[in-house]
Design a protein around this motif. Structure first.
Motif, PDB file in Angstrom:
ATOM      1  N   GLU A  41     -25.635 -25.827  43.783  1.00 10.83           N
ATOM      2  CA  GLU A  41     -26.150 -24.728  42.973  1.00 10.83           C
ATOM      3  C   GLU A  41     -27.292 -24.026  43.703  1.00 10.83           C
ATOM      4  OE1 GLU A  41     -28.637 -24.147  38.804  1.00 10.83           O
ATOM      5  OE2 GLU A  41     -27.591 -26.020  39.194  1.00 10.83           O
ATOM      6  N   ALA A  42     -27.163 -22.726  43.911  1.00  9.88           N
ATOM      7  CA  ALA A  42     -28.229 -21.950  44.532  1.00  9.88           C
ATOM      8  C   ALA A  42     -29.379 -21.788  43.548  1.00  9.88           C
ATOM      9  CB  ALA A  42     -27.711 -20.576  44.959  1.00  9.88           C
ATOM     10  N   ASN A  43     -30.569 -22.076  44.026  1.00  7.34           N
ATOM     11  CA  ASN A  43     -31.774 -21.911  43.210  1.00  7.34           C
ATOM     12  C   ASN A  43     -32.075 -20.410  43.112  1.00  7.34           C
ATOM     13  OD1 ASN A  43     -34.251 -22.109  41.969  1.00  7.34           O
ATOM     14  ND2 ASN A  43     -35.080 -23.609  43.394  1.00  7.34           N
ATOM     15  N   ASN A  44     -31.878 -19.826  41.953  1.00  3.36           N
ATOM     16  CA  ASN A  44     -31.916 -18.361  41.857  1.00  3.36           C
ATOM     17  C   ASN A  44     -32.872 -17.840  40.795  1.00  3.36           C
ATOM     18  OD1 ASN A  44     -30.557 -18.914  39.468  1.00  3.36           O
ATOM     19  ND2 ASN A  44     -28.550 -18.378  40.294  1.00  3.36           N
ATOM     20  N   ARG A  45     -33.907 -18.627  40.486  1.00  2.43           N
ATOM     21  CA  ARG A  45     -34.944 -18.165  39.573  1.00  2.43           C
ATOM     22  C   ARG A  45     -36.263 -18.161  40.330  1.00  2.43           C
ATOM     23  NH1 ARG A  45     -35.099 -22.206  35.071  1.00  2.43           N
ATOM     24  NH2 ARG A  45     -34.563 -23.611  36.777  1.00  2.43           N
ATOM     25  N   PRO A  46     -37.069 -17.092  40.226  1.00  2.00           N
ATOM     26  CA  PRO A  46     -38.232 -16.917  41.102  1.00  2.00           C
ATOM     27  C   PRO A  46     -39.196 -18.100  41.127  1.00  2.00           C
ATOM     28  CG  PRO A  46     -37.783 -14.876  39.954  1.00  2.00           C
ATOM     29  CD  PRO A  46     -36.854 -15.901  39.369  1.00  2.00           C
ATOM     30  N   TRP A  47     -39.690 -18.545  39.965  1.00  3.55           N
ATOM     31  CA  TRP A  47     -40.694 -19.607  40.012  1.00  3.55           C
ATOM     32  C   TRP A  47     -40.105 -20.941  40.486  1.00  3.55           C
ATOM     33  CZ3 TRP A  47     -45.306 -20.279  41.182  1.00  3.55           C
ATOM     34  CH2 TRP A  47     -46.018 -21.428  40.841  1.00  3.55           C
ATOM     35  N   PRO A  48     -38.940 -21.389  40.004  1.00  2.00           N
ATOM     36  CA  PRO A  48     -38.346 -22.599  40.590  1.00  2.00           C
ATOM     37  C   PRO A  48     -38.094 -22.470  42.091  1.00  2.00           C
ATOM     38  CG  PRO A  48     -37.311 -22.137  38.488  1.00  2.00           C
ATOM     39  CD  PRO A  48     -38.190 -20.961  38.805  1.00  2.00           C
ATOM     40  N   TRP A  49     -37.718 -21.266  42.541  1.00  2.00           N
ATOM     41  CA  TRP A  49     -37.519 -21.052  43.987  1.00  2.00           C
ATOM     42  C   TRP A  49     -38.831 -21.272  44.731  1.00  2.00           C
ATOM     43  CZ3 TRP A  49     -39.304 -18.394  48.115  1.00  2.00           C
ATOM     44  CH2 TRP A  49     -38.467 -18.230  49.223  1.00  2.00           C
ATOM     45  N   ILE A  50     -39.916 -20.706  44.211  1.00  2.00           N
ATOM     46  CA  ILE A  50     -41.223 -20.847  44.858  1.00  2.00           C
ATOM     47  C   ILE A  50     -41.651 -22.313  44.880  1.00  2.00           C
ATOM     48  CG2 ILE A  50     -43.687 -20.338  44.574  1.00  2.00           C
ATOM     49  CD1 ILE A  50     -42.832 -17.544  43.567  1.00  2.00           C
ATOM     50  N   LYS A  51     -41.429 -23.019  43.790  1.00  2.00           N
ATOM     51  CA  LYS A  51     -41.808 -24.435  43.735  1.00  2.00           C
ATOM     52  C   LYS A  51     -41.016 -25.249  44.749  1.00  2.00           C
ATOM     53  CE  LYS A  51     -42.050 -26.237  39.607  1.00  2.00           C
ATOM     54  NZ  LYS A  51     -41.692 -26.532  38.204  1.00  2.00           N
TER      55      LYS A  51
END
Length: 601
Positions: free
Chosen positions: A431-441
């Motif tokens: 699954e591609a991480n595609n939400r801004p804050w979870p991506w940054i974390k």
């Protein structure tokens, strides 16, 4: 209840599977669902004339725990259980190997007798009695000079150096901001050029796909697959379905779902599903840290396999992946200790971020890593779809339990010990991480881990140079320094877009017009290299529909700058904190999208 007997046809089929796979007959019977482990235990008890022991009925004599250390007990699947007069009864789930068990016992032990017990009972008793000690060893089994576990301790010298550097930087910023900014631009440009030279070199070196794949092994050695899980209640059921597609003899497959002791949510989700005989749960006792490498170090003690693989919770591997890995290891020389597969995504079209994430991963796994391998550099491993010869993995101390990018660090330690990592053209989709804050974390954890790994291995630069040689040492600097320095200095590089709009930076006062123009063209050339490599990476993937999105990548990477500063702050404040990436928020683009069908080109 009368015990079921195998008929002649079932017996012949089972014998054939046992012969072809190399697995024990009893294990084939269990994994094929022809008998339960208890049925097999009773049959073996009759065959060997041995006593059956049940943990719930026959308590283990704690005074015998010092006869064999727990790791030896796990390796031999044996446990000193009780005394009968002057005889010590040794329980085992592998009676055919009792000679090896007797050889491991102290010479002065006296009379021993064999009894039989379920492997689950033996493992359960070992975990109950020695789990705390084993998990402490799992936290510290990498030698201290090669581990980052002391990184949260600030020595007076380090504090003095850090404070002096900070005061110098702040003083220069206040007194001469033009000089500060100019120096930052030059360092940023140097980092950018090194990164693009590395990227271009990897592109040229890795034009030929990784060798291997497409074959079947002569034999199928026992293969343990570790799947660390933490708060994965949303994905547990899908995970079981995906792993069930693996085409590997079930009697030789040992899938271990590794749970933290306090993870009640995932345990509850798994309890609602009946696990097949080739899949089991390993619970990791509580401790001062909760990290994936710590959990894997502990779980590996319970593994049965000669080969070890790692998958993440959201992974969907190709069905023949383990067969190809076993085949590749059989053909490869002994120094090839690790194989790294290719990661791809099953939700690349979920949104713009997932498209960019897919392009970025295509660049890393289809261009950069094959190129780095062909250039002879040490490869920073990915955290999943990575496979090891178990003996080599254990020789280097397995994973550093405190490093939040344990995979990259392990790749360096393998290379320093003379082992080789090869790329293998097998694909896993996730699954591609595609939400801004979870991506940054997630990205901040990766960048923090790269900072930690660089710092640990550079504690003794001359020793690193000796271990690596000059060429690999150069590659180490290019890979790790540019990875986090580019993000930390990204805001400085963004100023070049303002130069195109007519802004004159402070550096212009120090350089002539020709030199400033050269710097600007270097910046634009670096962007062109990234664009070219991105197009090539997507062209080598099954996602050619993403080609129009490659030019938008310059809008995607600024998020990495936020992640880099978060990582730098955590490096100072909580270096071992594992910022968990939650999965199960984005479904596959289509029903069959999670099944890898492509081969790298």
């Amino acid at each position: 209840m009368q015990r079921r007997k195998l008929d002649a046809a079932e017996t012949l089929r089972t014998l054939g599977k046992s012969y072809n796979s190399g697995a024990e007959f009893a294990q084939v019977v269990v994994t094929d669902g022809l008998a339960t482990p208890q049925d097999v235990l009773e049959a073996q008890s009759l065959h060997y004339g041995a006593l059956q022991l049940d943990r719930s009925i026959h308590p283990v004599d704690s005074s015998l725990s010092g006869l064999l250390d727990p790791e030896t007990c796990l390796t031999l699947s044996a446990l000193p259980w009780l005394r009968i007069g002057d005889t010590i009864v040794i329980a085992t789930s592998q009676p055919q190997n009792f000679d090896a068990i007797e050889a491991a016992l102290p010479a002065e032990i006296g009379s021993v007798a064999m009894a039989l017990a379920l492997e689950s009972d033996i493992h359960g008793e070992i975990a109950a009695r020695h789990g705390s000690d084993m998990v402490r060893r799992a936290e510290t089994q990498v030698d201290a000079p090669d581990s980052c576990r002391d990184m949260d301790r600030l020595t007076p010298l380090a504090a003095l150096i850090g404070a002096a550097f900070a005061l110098l930087a702040i003083g220069l910023l206040i007194a001469r901001p033009d000089l500060f900014f100019s120096a930052a631009v030059l360092v940023a440009m140097a980092t950018l050029l090194m990164a693009q030279i590395l990227k271009l070199s990897a592109f040229c070196a890795g034009r030929t796909p990784p060798r291997g794949g497409g074959g079947r092994p002569r034999t199928t050695p026992p293969f343990s697959v570790l799947v660390p899980l933490f708060r994965e209640e949303n994905i547990a059921r899908d995970l079981l379905q995906r792993l069930s597609r693996l085409d590997y003899p079930r009697a030789q497959l040992d899938v271990m779902l590794v749970l933290e002791a306090q993870d009640d949510t995932t345990r509850k989700a798994l309890a609602e599903t009946e696990l097949p005989a080739w899949m089991r749960v390993i619970e990791v006792p509580d401790g001062p840290i909760t990290t994936k490498p710590r959990a894997m170090n502990y779980a590996l003690r319970f593994a049965r396999g000669e080969l070890v693989g790692i998958y993440d919770a959201e992974d969907s591997p190709a069905a023949d992946q383990l067969l190809q890995v076993a085949h590749h290891f059989q053909r490869a020389p002994p120094e090839v200790a690790c194989l790294q597969g290719i990661l791809d995504f099953y939700n690349p079209h979920a949104n713009w971020m997932s498209r960019c994430f897919t392009i970025e991963y295509a660049t890393w796994f289809r261009i950069m890593l094959p190129g780095l391998a062909r250039l002879g550099f040490a490869i920073p491993l990915g955290g999943t779809t990575v496979f090891f010869r178990r003996d080599a993995l254990e020789r280097v101390g397995c994973w550093d339990a405190h490093n939040v990018t344990e995979d990259a660090d392990l790749g360096m330690r393998l290379a320093r010990r003379g082992y080789v990592t090869e790329m293998i053209p097998v694909v896993t989709r996730e699954e591609a991480n595609n939400r801004p804050w979870p991506w940054i974390k997630q990205r901040s954890r990766w960048l923090k881990g790269y900072m930690i790994t660089w710092r640990v291995h550079m504690r003794r630069p001359l020793r690193l140079l000796h271990d690596f040689g000059a060429w690999k040492f150069l590659g180490f600097q290019l890979v790790f320094l540019t990875a986090f320095m580019q993000y930390l200095l990204a805001p400085v590089l963004w100023s070049f877009w303002l130069v195109l709009a007519g802004w004159a930076p402070p550096l212009a006062a120090w350089l002539g017009t020709g030199q400033m123009t050269a710097l600007l063209w270097c910046f634009l050339g670096a962007e062109a290299v990234s664009l070219m490599v991105g197009v090539a990476a997507v062209s080598r993937s099954p996602h050619r529909g993403l080609l129009p999105w490659v030019p938008t990548m310059f809008l995607y990477f600024p998020l990495g700058a936020i992640a880099a500063y978060k990582a730098a702050w955590e490096l100072l404040t909580r270096p071992f904190y594992w910022d968990k990436t939650m999965h199960g928020h984005s479904t596959p683009d289509r029903p069959d999208a999670e099944i890898p069908e492509d081969q790298p080109r």
